[in-house]
Write an enzyme that holds these catalytic residues in place. Structure first.
Site, mmCIF file in Angstrom:
data_model
loop_
_atom_site.group_PDB
_atom_site.id
_atom_site.type_symbol
_atom_site.label_atom_id
_atom_site.label_comp_id
_atom_site.label_asym_id
_atom_site.label_seq_id
_atom_site.Cartn_x
_atom_site.Cartn_y
_atom_site.Cartn_z
ATOM 1 N N GLU A 126 11.049 -0.959 -7.789
ATOM 2 C CA GLU A 126 11.271 -0.747 -9.231
ATOM 3 C C GLU A 126 9.933 -0.836 -9.961
ATOM 4 O OE1 GLU A 126 14.080 -3.683 -10.509
ATOM 5 O OE2 GLU A 126 15.672 -2.882 -9.222
ATOM 6 N N GLU A 364 6.372 0.783 2.641
ATOM 7 C CA GLU A 364 7.131 -0.028 3.617
ATOM 8 C C GLU A 364 6.398 -1.345 3.908
ATOM 9 O OE1 GLU A 364 9.314 1.898 6.674
ATOM 10 O OE2 GLU A 364 9.447 3.800 5.575
HETATM 11 C C1 LIG Z 1 4.469 7.852 -1.761
HETATM 12 C C2 LIG Z 1 5.299 6.617 -1.833
HETATM 13 C C3 LIG Z 1 6.592 6.639 -1.321
HETATM 14 C C4 LIG Z 1 7.418 5.513 -1.463
HETATM 15 N N1 LIG Z 1 8.713 5.570 -1.021
HETATM 16 C C5 LIG Z 1 9.548 4.537 -1.311
HETATM 17 C C6 LIG Z 1 10.944 4.636 -1.011
HETATM 18 O O1 LIG Z 1 11.418 5.634 -0.454
HETATM 19 N N2 LIG Z 1 11.758 3.602 -1.369
HETATM 20 C C7 LIG Z 1 11.271 2.481 -1.983
HETATM 21 O O2 LIG Z 1 12.066 1.594 -2.278
HETATM 22 N N3 LIG Z 1 9.953 2.344 -2.247
HETATM 23 C C8 LIG Z 1 9.084 3.356 -1.949
HETATM 24 N N4 LIG Z 1 7.754 3.249 -2.254
HETATM 25 C C9 LIG Z 1 7.256 2.038 -2.892
HETATM 26 C C10 LIG Z 1 6.363 1.198 -1.991
HETATM 27 O O3 LIG Z 1 7.111 0.585 -0.981
HETATM 28 C C11 LIG Z 1 5.600 0.226 -2.880
HETATM 29 O O4 LIG Z 1 4.665 0.981 -3.628
HETATM 30 C C12 LIG Z 1 4.889 -0.874 -2.106
HETATM 31 O O5 LIG Z 1 5.810 -1.751 -1.491
HETATM 32 C C13 LIG Z 1 3.936 -1.680 -2.971
HETATM 33 O O6 LIG Z 1 4.559 -2.088 -4.149
HETATM 34 P P1 LIG Z 1 3.821 -1.813 -5.556
HETATM 35 O O7 LIG Z 1 3.417 -0.389 -5.575
HETATM 36 O O8 LIG Z 1 4.670 -2.314 -6.638
HETATM 37 O O9 LIG Z 1 2.484 -2.654 -5.485
HETATM 38 P P2 LIG Z 1 2.338 -4.217 -5.854
HETATM 39 O O10 LIG Z 1 3.398 -4.988 -5.183
HETATM 40 O O11 LIG Z 1 2.175 -4.353 -7.310
HETATM 41 O O12 LIG Z 1 0.950 -4.549 -5.132
HETATM 42 C C14 LIG Z 1 -0.329 -4.285 -5.703
HETATM 43 C C15 LIG Z 1 -1.372 -4.954 -4.822
HETATM 44 O O13 LIG Z 1 -1.153 -6.379 -4.813
HETATM 45 C C16 LIG Z 1 -1.017 -6.822 -3.468
HETATM 46 N N5 LIG Z 1 -0.099 -7.967 -3.432
HETATM 47 C C17 LIG Z 1 1.166 -8.037 -3.892
HETATM 48 N N6 LIG Z 1 1.695 -9.245 -3.643
HETATM 49 C C18 LIG Z 1 0.744 -9.951 -2.991
HETATM 50 C C19 LIG Z 1 0.670 -11.262 -2.440
HETATM 51 N N7 LIG Z 1 1.715 -12.109 -2.497
HETATM 52 N N8 LIG Z 1 -0.477 -11.652 -1.837
HETATM 53 C C20 LIG Z 1 -1.535 -10.796 -1.758
HETATM 54 N N9 LIG Z 1 -1.541 -9.555 -2.253
HETATM 55 C C21 LIG Z 1 -0.402 -9.126 -2.857
HETATM 56 C C22 LIG Z 1 -0.494 -5.622 -2.695
HETATM 57 O O14 LIG Z 1 -0.750 -5.742 -1.309
HETATM 58 C C23 LIG Z 1 -1.274 -4.503 -3.355
HETATM 59 O O15 LIG Z 1 -2.559 -4.469 -2.790
HETATM 60 C C24 LIG Z 1 6.902 4.346 -2.079
HETATM 61 C C25 LIG Z 1 5.587 4.319 -2.559
HETATM 62 C C26 LIG Z 1 4.794 5.444 -2.457
HETATM 63 C C27 LIG Z 1 3.386 5.391 -3.009
#
Ligand SMILES: Cc1cc2nc3c(=O)[nH]c(=O)nc-3n(C[C@H](O)[C@H](O)[C@H](O)COP(=O)(O)OP(=O)(O)OC[C@H]3O[C@@H](n4cnc5c(N)ncnc54)[C@H](O)[C@@H]3O)c2cc1C
Length: 386
Positions: A126, A364
């Protein structure tokens, strides 16, 4: 159940030929058009590629994890956008149903997912909940024999074409993050479900994501995956756990393709009167890439076999995802370097692969989330042994 060895080898060879003879020549065209033609999708259906991991009793091929990673190695030899067409039906879009669905839910959807008649998506992320998926805010409120969903899901792969979504929503008050999340099987036609515009991405042109929006979206109570509230977060984590191995195997395939392209280029490109492959500094890059991709291949196969034997491979699968996705990033970077200026130019396709592989370290579960998972399991194991 594993396929007969000869039958599996035939499948592997068929996929190998399809990838190398049919898909590889289309890579540049697909990237430019940002679209995979209908006839390619149909050929994938004819080959049974939508049902690789779906059990045979529901019309799929029911591959073991080891067999599936061998097929993913082959698929990795071409643009990831092609894999994405079949990726959700085999992976995150169907596995929740396979693992935790009721018999009725499985019989209703799995046969159609296996043939590619319908496309599925996994809707967990989300705007405010990515790595911290347990903090998701989409709600599902029971109203008689229905639930009413409200919220927005972000970056959902294949959502623009999906007929079926596995949607994770909060059915409780939110004071027990994770424990009051329920998974729902929501059809595209559900009233109150709409899609955002297609996202513009850094790479993987031809594969698409968009927002999925729920505004007082009504679904029947029978849409609760597995028929029980509160199980959704566990389901999501199991699905992602399994998906990590498939993604890791795909990274290995992509690395092997990039190494083959780099070697071929280095052997024919001459500078200072000799092929650049004769220079030890180029050889070092080739050797590092070969050793690292080989290491990832071994990790993935070993973990897949352990999973097939019923072991808990959560830590190992996270190790594979972390290592293989980072490895293919390094391999792609070296591939650009070995190709020199040509590596930076669109025509050679290397810069495209460089952009395409960047995603594997993010979705993932990011690399940082894999690190957290691995270390947490290590601490838990050590504490249990003490
Ligand atoms: C092309 C694409 C396809 C996708 N397909 C799907 C899909 O089909 N279904 C679905 O549900 N999602 C999907 N996603 C979402 C994807 O799984 C998320 O983007 C991903 O899990 C990261 O979440 P975020 O983008 O909110 O980044 P954030 O969680 O905001 O992370 C930002 C940064 O902070 C770091 N971070 C976060 N928490 C911590 C912690 N505790 N300690 C250290 N570092 C941390 C992360 O590693 C990252 O470097 C997709 C994303 C993309 C780009």
């Amino acid at each position: 159940m594993a396929l007969d060895a000869d039958l599996f080898e035939q499948l592997r060879q068929t996929v190998r030929r399809f990838v190398r003879e049919r898909l590889v020549p289309l890579e540049a065209e697909i990237a430019l058009a940002d679209n995979i033609p209908v006839e390619i999708r149909q050929e994938m259906r004819d080959l049974g590629l939508f049902g690789l991991s779906i059990p045979q009793e529901y019309g799929g091929l029911g591959l073991t994890m080891e067999e599936e990673v061998h097929i993913a190695f082959e698929l990795g030899h071409t643009s990831p956008a092609f894999r994405s067409v079949i990726g959700t039906n085999n992976g995150i879009g169907s596995q929740g149903l396979i693992m935790d669905g009721t018999e009725e839910q499985k019989s209703a959807y799995l046969p159609k997912l296996a043939t590619g008649e319908i496309i599925s998506s996994f809707a967990l992320t989300e705007p405010g909940a990515g790595s911290d998926a347990a903090s998701l805010r989409t709600t599902a409120r029971r109203d008689g024999e229905e639930y009413i969903l409200n919220g927005t899901k972000r970056f959902i792969t294949n959502a623009p074409y999906a007929d079926l979504f596995t949607v994770f929503a909060r059915t409780g008050t939110g004071d027990k993050p994770g424990r009051d999340v329920t998974a729902f099987l929501v059809e595209r036609s559900a009233p109150g479900l709409s899609l955002g515009k297609i996202d513009k991405k850094m790479g993987q042109a031809g594969s698409h994501t968009c927002d999925v929006i729920f505004e007082d979206c009504r679904v029947p109570a029978s849409s609760v995956l597995g028929g029980r509230e509160g199980q959704g977060f566990k389901t999501a984590m199991k699905v992602l756990d399994r998906g990590r191995l498939h993604i890791s195997a795909f990274c290995v395939g992509m690395a092997e393709r990039l190494i083959a392209d780099s070697l071929a280029y280095a052997m024919q490109r001459k500078q200072f009167g000799q092929p650049i492959a004769e220079f030890q500094l180029i050889q070092a890059m080739l050797a590092d890439s070969r050793a690292e991709s080989y290491a990832a291949r071994c990790m993935v196969l070993e973990t897949a076999r352990a999973k097939d034997q019923g072991g808990n491979v959560s830590t190992e699968a996270a190790c594979c995802k972390m290592f293989a996705s980072e490895m293919v990033g390094r391999v792609a970077d070296r591939a650009v370097q070995i190709h020199g200026g040509a590596g930076y130019m669109e025509e050679y396709g290397i810069e495209r692969a460089y952009r395409d592989v960047r995603l594997f370290r993010i979705y993932e579960g990011t690399t940082q989330i894999q690190q957290i998972l691995i270390a947490r399991n290590m601490i838990k194991e050590a504490a249990a042994a003490a």
